[in-house]
Write a protein that holds these residues in place. Structure first.
Motif, mmCIF file in Angstrom:
data_model
loop_
_atom_site.group_PDB
_atom_site.id
_atom_site.type_symbol
_atom_site.label_atom_id
_atom_site.label_comp_id
_atom_site.label_asym_id
_atom_site.label_seq_id
_atom_site.Cartn_x
_atom_site.Cartn_y
_atom_site.Cartn_z
ATOM 1 N N ALA A 169 0.667 -0.940 0.410
ATOM 2 C CA ALA A 169 -0.233 -0.075 0.236
ATOM 3 C C ALA A 169 0.885 1.355 -0.045
ATOM 4 O O ALA A 169 1.722 1.336 0.598
ATOM 5 C CB ALA A 169 -0.514 -0.479 1.269
ATOM 6 N N PRO A 170 0.224 2.018 -0.584
ATOM 7 C CA PRO A 170 0.756 3.368 -0.992
ATOM 8 C C PRO A 170 1.682 3.733 0.991
ATOM 9 O O PRO A 170 0.127 4.103 1.752
ATOM 10 C CB PRO A 170 -0.220 4.331 -1.313
ATOM 11 N N GLU A 183 -9.238 4.272 3.578
ATOM 12 C CA GLU A 183 -8.046 2.697 3.207
ATOM 13 C C GLU A 183 -8.431 2.165 4.586
ATOM 14 O O GLU A 183 -8.110 0.942 4.759
ATOM 15 C CB GLU A 183 -6.821 3.002 2.683
ATOM 16 N N SER A 184 -9.212 3.055 5.620
ATOM 17 C CA SER A 184 -8.748 1.971 6.870
ATOM 18 C C SER A 184 -10.324 1.761 6.849
ATOM 19 O O SER A 184 -10.496 0.676 7.023
ATOM 20 C CB SER A 184 -9.538 3.958 8.125
ATOM 21 N N ALA A 250 2.840 3.213 5.365
ATOM 22 C CA ALA A 250 1.956 2.880 5.084
ATOM 23 C C ALA A 250 0.360 2.611 6.277
ATOM 24 O O ALA A 250 0.934 2.127 7.306
ATOM 25 C CB ALA A 250 1.470 1.508 4.173
ATOM 26 N N LEU A 251 -0.252 2.830 5.812
ATOM 27 C CA LEU A 251 -1.366 2.428 7.362
ATOM 28 C C LEU A 251 -1.286 1.259 7.712
ATOM 29 O O LEU A 251 -1.479 0.621 8.820
ATOM 30 C CB LEU A 251 -2.950 2.978 6.944
ATOM 31 N N GLY A 252 -1.287 0.376 6.141
ATOM 32 C CA GLY A 252 -1.099 -1.466 7.003
ATOM 33 C C GLY A 252 0.176 -1.709 8.344
ATOM 34 O O GLY A 252 -0.305 -2.406 8.883
ATOM 35 N N LEU A 256 0.365 -3.046 11.216
ATOM 36 C CA LEU A 256 0.751 -4.362 11.664
ATOM 37 C C LEU A 256 1.352 -3.865 13.350
ATOM 38 O O LEU A 256 1.792 -4.756 13.709
ATOM 39 C CB LEU A 256 1.854 -4.542 10.676
ATOM 40 N N ALA A 257 2.364 -2.881 13.193
ATOM 41 C CA ALA A 257 3.223 -2.677 14.975
ATOM 42 C C ALA A 257 2.465 -2.829 15.683
ATOM 43 O O ALA A 257 2.594 -3.297 17.138
ATOM 44 C CB ALA A 257 3.262 -0.837 14.111
ATOM 45 N N GLY A 258 0.921 -2.223 16.062
ATOM 46 C CA GLY A 258 -0.270 -1.893 16.757
ATOM 47 C C GLY A 258 -0.164 -3.599 17.075
ATOM 48 O O GLY A 258 -0.583 -4.332 18.318
#
Length: 318
Positions: A169-170, A183-184, A250-252, A256-258
């Motif tokens: 993703a951007p 996107e969210s 990227a939001l993904g 992923l970190a969370g």
């Protein structure tokens, strides 16, 4: 020398006089001015035991705050702190490092912006509270469904789904709020489908109720739980998401970190551990003794005596 001594003595006397003039207890507005903080931060200080409060004798609807504690907090804020100390304080119930308008604990109650979480949970879905948190469009745009990862467990499918988005993703930096909200919605729905292992378009609590074969009442309990757990101040996983997002990823990748942080045994995974202990205790001949042994053994957080909820978490009672 004599003038210097007199000047020093005068300065001391002036400070003593000024201290005498200052009231021991001040209003919320004065406390906010002293500390240069918003109301939710003031309440967070009280919840964490950093600022004493008491009922105003002249008006039971108002609270007064300790001037001494406010001055001590102000000095702490002005004192230079090592970055390691700041990070440790954020995770260990110290001063709030990142003030959030999304959620806060005020007087032992969780609020989402200007709404009480328990009130929202009576009718709202996770999708509704997501719109409330994001302050963006409420309808997910029609898109081709994201392929569901082929993995054995929901946890692995969640990791695979977010890892794919993180790498394809951007980046979020420079994009509009509307684009990020769109996107969210895709990520929220797609992640839910990845967890359950198939594509569905109904409300997320209904998808979970269907896969778990719950009745209407059970499905509604899931709905309320999703709303009540949608955000909670600066917990460890939220902290991780904010750090990642602050770099423009990227939001993904931020999600992923969370998600990775959430799976730790001292965070989200502790719920599974607590459930296992409860089941084993109920199946034993003496549940109370079994629970006492589990608590004495350590290695699991049972949630009693939470710093932010000295009188108990109202979400559980509700």
């Amino acid at each position: 020398m004599r003038q210097t001594t007199l000047g020093y003595l005068t300065s001391i006397l002036i400070n003593i006089i000024n201290m005498k003039k200052q009231p021991d207890w001040i209003t919320a507005e004065t406390a906010q001015d002293v500390l240069c903080v918003k109301p939710q931060t003031l309440y967070a200080y009280v919840s964490r035991g950093l600022l004493r409060a008491k009922q105003d004798p002249s008006d039971y609807r108002r609270s007064l705050y300790s001037r001494h504690d406010a001055d001590a907090l102000l000095q702490r804020k002005k004192s230079p702190r090592r970055r390691a100390d700041v990070a440790a304080g954020a995770i260990s119930w110290g001063e709030p490092v990142l003030n959030s308008s999304i959620s806060a604990v005020q007087d032992g109650r969780l609020v989402f912006g200007d709404a009480r979480a328990t009130q929202l949970s009576k009718t709202a879905r996770l999708e509704d509270v997501a719109k409330h948190h994001w302050r963006g469009p409420s309808v997910e745009p029609a898109r081709a469904p994201t392929p569901i990862p082929k993995a054995a467990t929901p946890k692995l499918r969640g990791f695979s789904y977010l890892a794919h988005l993180a790498g394809s993703a951007p980046v979020s930096m420079g994009r509009t709020r509307e684009a990020l909200c769109v996107e969210s919605w895709v990520i929220l729905s797609g992640f839910a489908n990845a967890l359950i292992g198939k594509h569905q378009k109904s409300a997320i609590h209904e998808r979970l109720g269907s896969i778990w074969k719950l009745d209407a009442a059970g499905t509604d309990h899931v709905r309320r739980a999703l709303v009540l757990l949608s955000d909670h101040e600066l917990n460890a996983s939220t902290f991780a998401v904010r750090v990642a997002a602050s770099t423009g990823v990227a939001l993904g990748a931020a999600a992923l970190a969370g998600y990775a942080t959430l799976t730790g045994p001292l965070h989200g995974e502790s719920s599974s551990m607590a459930l296992r202990v409860l089941r084993e205790s109920m199946e034993s001949g003496s549940p109370e003794e079994s629970l006492q042994q589990a608590m004495a053994g350590g290695g699991i957080e049972f949630g009693y005596g939470h710093n932010l909820y000295p009188d108990g978490d109202e979400r559980a009672a509700d």
